[in-house]
Design a protein around this motif. Structure first.
Motif, PDB file in Angstrom:
ATOM      1  N   ILE A 143       0.356  -1.153  -0.303  1.00 34.31           N
ATOM      2  CA  ILE A 143       0.173   0.204   0.230  1.00 34.31           C
ATOM      3  C   ILE A 143       0.536   0.828   0.264  1.00 34.31           C
ATOM      4  N   PHE A 144       1.259   1.307   0.706  1.00 31.96           N
ATOM      5  CA  PHE A 144       2.451   2.641   0.781  1.00 31.96           C
ATOM      6  C   PHE A 144       3.798   2.462  -0.135  1.00 31.96           C
ATOM      7  N   LEU A 145       3.936   1.600  -1.015  1.00 28.57           N
ATOM      8  CA  LEU A 145       4.729   1.992  -2.210  1.00 28.57           C
ATOM      9  C   LEU A 145       4.022   2.145  -3.176  1.00 28.57           C
ATOM     10  N   ALA A 146       2.551   1.701  -3.236  1.00 32.36           N
ATOM     11  CA  ALA A 146       1.679   2.308  -4.905  1.00 32.36           C
ATOM     12  C   ALA A 146       1.312   3.567  -4.051  1.00 32.36           C
ATOM     13  N   LEU A 147       1.199   4.367  -3.361  1.00 34.77           N
ATOM     14  CA  LEU A 147       1.135   6.154  -2.816  1.00 34.77           C
ATOM     15  C   LEU A 147       2.081   6.707  -2.941  1.00 34.77           C
ATOM     16  N   TYR A 148       3.580   6.079  -2.485  1.00 35.17           N
ATOM     17  CA  TYR A 148       4.536   6.600  -2.973  1.00 35.17           C
ATOM     18  C   TYR A 148       4.552   6.429  -4.534  1.00 35.17           C
ATOM     19  N   THR A 149       4.034   6.341  -4.928  1.00 34.56           N
ATOM     20  CA  THR A 149       4.332   5.884  -6.660  1.00 34.56           C
ATOM     21  C   THR A 149       3.651   6.967  -7.212  1.00 34.56           C
ATOM     22  N   GLN A 150       1.870   6.732  -6.575  1.00 33.02           N
ATOM     23  CA  GLN A 150       1.062   7.653  -7.446  1.00 33.02           C
ATOM     24  C   GLN A 150       1.227   9.115  -7.073  1.00 33.02           C
ATOM     25  N   ARG A 151       2.379   9.537  -5.753  1.00 29.19           N
ATOM     26  CA  ARG A 151       2.154  10.941  -5.146  1.00 29.19           C
ATOM     27  C   ARG A 151       3.611  11.180  -6.471  1.00 29.19           C
ATOM     28  N   ARG A 152       4.836  10.714  -6.662  1.00 24.55           N
ATOM     29  CA  ARG A 152       5.642  10.561  -7.387  1.00 24.55           C
ATOM     30  C   ARG A 152       5.263  11.028  -8.983  1.00 24.55           C
ATOM     31  N   ALA A 153       3.930  10.413  -9.184  1.00 28.09           N
ATOM     32  CA  ALA A 153       3.648  10.345 -10.938  1.00 28.09           C
ATOM     33  C   ALA A 153       3.338  11.411 -11.217  1.00 28.09           C
ATOM     34  N   LEU A 154       2.224  11.885 -10.153  1.00 27.02           N
ATOM     35  CA  LEU A 154       1.923  13.370  -9.596  1.00 27.02           C
ATOM     36  C   LEU A 154       2.933  14.584  -9.843  1.00 27.02           C
ATOM     37  N   GLU A 155       3.342  14.997  -9.331  1.00 27.08           N
ATOM     38  CA  GLU A 155       4.919  15.363  -8.800  1.00 27.08           C
ATOM     39  C   GLU A 155       5.403  15.881 -10.445  1.00 27.08           C
ATOM     40  N   GLU A 156       5.896  14.550 -10.587  1.00 24.69           N
ATOM     41  CA  GLU A 156       6.045  14.677 -12.012  1.00 24.69           C
ATOM     42  C   GLU A 156       5.263  15.271 -13.341  1.00 24.69           C
ATOM     43  N   ARG A 157       4.474  14.545 -13.136  1.00 24.95           N
ATOM     44  CA  ARG A 157       3.200  15.668 -14.453  1.00 24.95           C
ATOM     45  C   ARG A 157       2.860  16.850 -13.912  1.00 24.95           C
ATOM     46  N   THR A 158       2.855  17.550 -12.602  1.00 25.17           N
ATOM     47  CA  THR A 158       2.847  19.252 -12.457  1.00 25.17           C
ATOM     48  C   THR A 158       3.888  19.232 -12.155  1.00 25.17           C
ATOM     49  N   LEU A 159       5.298  18.595 -13.004  1.00 29.00           N
ATOM     50  CA  LEU A 159       6.333  19.139 -13.322  1.00 29.00           C
ATOM     51  C   LEU A 159       5.902  19.910 -14.731  1.00 29.00           C
ATOM     52  N   ALA A 160       6.014  18.502 -15.671  1.00 31.67           N
ATOM     53  CA  ALA A 160       6.001  18.582 -16.682  1.00 31.67           C
ATOM     54  C   ALA A 160       5.217  20.026 -17.295  1.00 31.67           C
ATOM     55  N   LEU A 161       4.069  19.918 -16.827  1.00 32.17           N
ATOM     56  CA  LEU A 161       3.001  20.815 -17.082  1.00 32.17           C
ATOM     57  C   LEU A 161       2.789  22.090 -17.145  1.00 32.17           C
ATOM     58  N   THR A 162       3.907  22.531 -15.902  1.00 30.43           N
ATOM     59  CA  THR A 162       4.963  23.816 -15.478  1.00 30.43           C
ATOM     60  C   THR A 162       6.049  24.313 -15.882  1.00 30.43           C
ATOM     61  N   GLN A 163       6.975  23.646 -16.741  1.00 32.50           N
ATOM     62  CA  GLN A 163       7.402  23.580 -17.622  1.00 32.50           C
ATOM     63  C   GLN A 163       7.266  23.857 -19.236  1.00 32.50           C
ATOM     64  N   ALA A 164       6.089  23.139 -19.735  1.00 32.24           N
ATOM     65  CA  ALA A 164       5.324  23.100 -20.512  1.00 32.24           C
ATOM     66  C   ALA A 164       5.206  24.197 -20.437  1.00 32.24           C
ATOM     67  N   SER A 165       4.246  24.811 -19.969  1.00 29.80           N
ATOM     68  CA  SER A 165       3.398  26.740 -19.591  1.00 29.80           C
ATOM     69  C   SER A 165       4.372  27.772 -20.043  1.00 29.80           C
ATOM     70  N   ALA A 166       5.318  27.259 -19.055  1.00 29.79           N
ATOM     71  CA  ALA A 166       7.089  28.039 -19.473  1.00 29.79           C
ATOM     72  C   ALA A 166       7.370  27.872 -20.413  1.00 29.79           C
ATOM     73  N   TYR A 167       7.460  26.948 -21.843  1.00 27.99           N
ATOM     74  CA  TYR A 167       7.919  26.886 -23.219  1.00 27.99           C
ATOM     75  C   TYR A 167       6.872  28.092 -23.133  1.00 27.99           C
ATOM     76  N   LYS A 168       5.480  27.877 -23.276  1.00 30.21           N
ATOM     77  CA  LYS A 168       4.487  28.453 -23.966  1.00 30.21           C
ATOM     78  C   LYS A 168       4.931  29.599 -23.891  1.00 30.21           C
ATOM     79  N   SER A 169       4.665  30.628 -22.609  1.00 26.91           N
ATOM     80  CA  SER A 169       4.755  31.531 -22.545  1.00 26.91           C
ATOM     81  C   SER A 169       5.642  32.434 -22.775  1.00 26.91           C
ATOM     82  N   GLN A 170       7.354  31.632 -23.454  1.00 17.42           N
ATOM     83  CA  GLN A 170       8.400  32.063 -23.539  1.00 17.42           C
ATOM     84  C   GLN A 170       7.788  32.190 -25.438  1.00 17.42           C
ATOM     85  N   PHE A 171       7.197  31.160 -25.647  1.00 12.85           N
ATOM     86  CA  PHE A 171       7.022  31.311 -27.113  1.00 12.85           C
ATOM     87  C   PHE A 171       6.047  32.303 -27.913  1.00 12.85           C
TER      88      PHE A 171
END
Length: 205
Positions: A143-171
């Protein structure tokens, strides 16, 4: 350290925009106990869950390991010489970025209510009472491994969206600048014509 890695479970990977590095959602477990036999027993029970298993023989060693990288879960013996499990758990929570680190206490005194309450106050999320049933510990750790994996995936997805938004704004900012440059010249020349500061426009012009 025991670096046993299960081969029968696929590793989770994050695939985002091409400018975002691929993320390895790597999970590890930290077993902390001063008794080598108990460490060996817990390690054997935890094999095959798809996570690396690290071990520490003292609270101080556990603090160093957790400061270096975040495990998905810490399995911590309550009674250890020197820095005990309760104090170790409290100090783990004070490491920057580790305030939500889950700690699973291992104890032989499951009926000691004051100790149980103190453990929860120090940061424990649950207890394992010796003798430990392999099926129970594996179910809880999954259970804890699944929760950790889900949290890390969400963090990475949030980071990707933040980077994409920054690239879009710069473009868009670059495109706006490129569009304004010729328009500024046209507008400026039109103003000069309006103010009669330039001569008449020829047919060729």
């Amino acid at each position: 350290r025991d670096a046993e890695q299960a081969r029968d479970e696929p590793k989770s990977q994050h695939t985002g925009a091409r400018f975002v590095p691929q993320c390895r959602l790597f999970s590890s477990l930290l077993v902390v106990d001063d008794d080598p036999d108990q460490v060996g027993l817990l390690t054997a029970m935890l094999r095959g869950l798809g996570a690396e298993i690290e071990t520490a023989g003292s609270g101080a060693e556990a603090l160093d390991l957790v400061a270096d990288h975040e495990p998905a879960l810490v399995l911590l013996d309550v009674r250890m010489p020197g820095m005990g499990g309760l104090e170790t758990a409290r100090r783990l929570r004070h490491i920057p970025g580790r305030d939500n680190l889950p700690v699973l206490f291992v104890t032989a005194q499951g009926d000691d209510l004051p100790q149980l309450l103190e453990g929860y106050e120090s940061g424990a999320v649950d207890y394992l009472v010796k003798p430990i049933e392999p099926l129970v510990i594996r179910a809880k750790v999954r259970i804890f491994l699944a929760l950790y994996t889900q949290r890390r995936a969400l963090e990475e997805r949030t980071l990707a969206l933040t980077q994409a938004s920054a690239y879009k704004s710069q473009f868009l900012a670059n495109m706006s600048h490129e569009l304004r440059t010729p328009l500024n010249a046209i507008i400026g020349f039109a103003q000069l014509m309006h103010q009669a500061k330039v001569g008449p426009v020829s047919a060729d012009q």
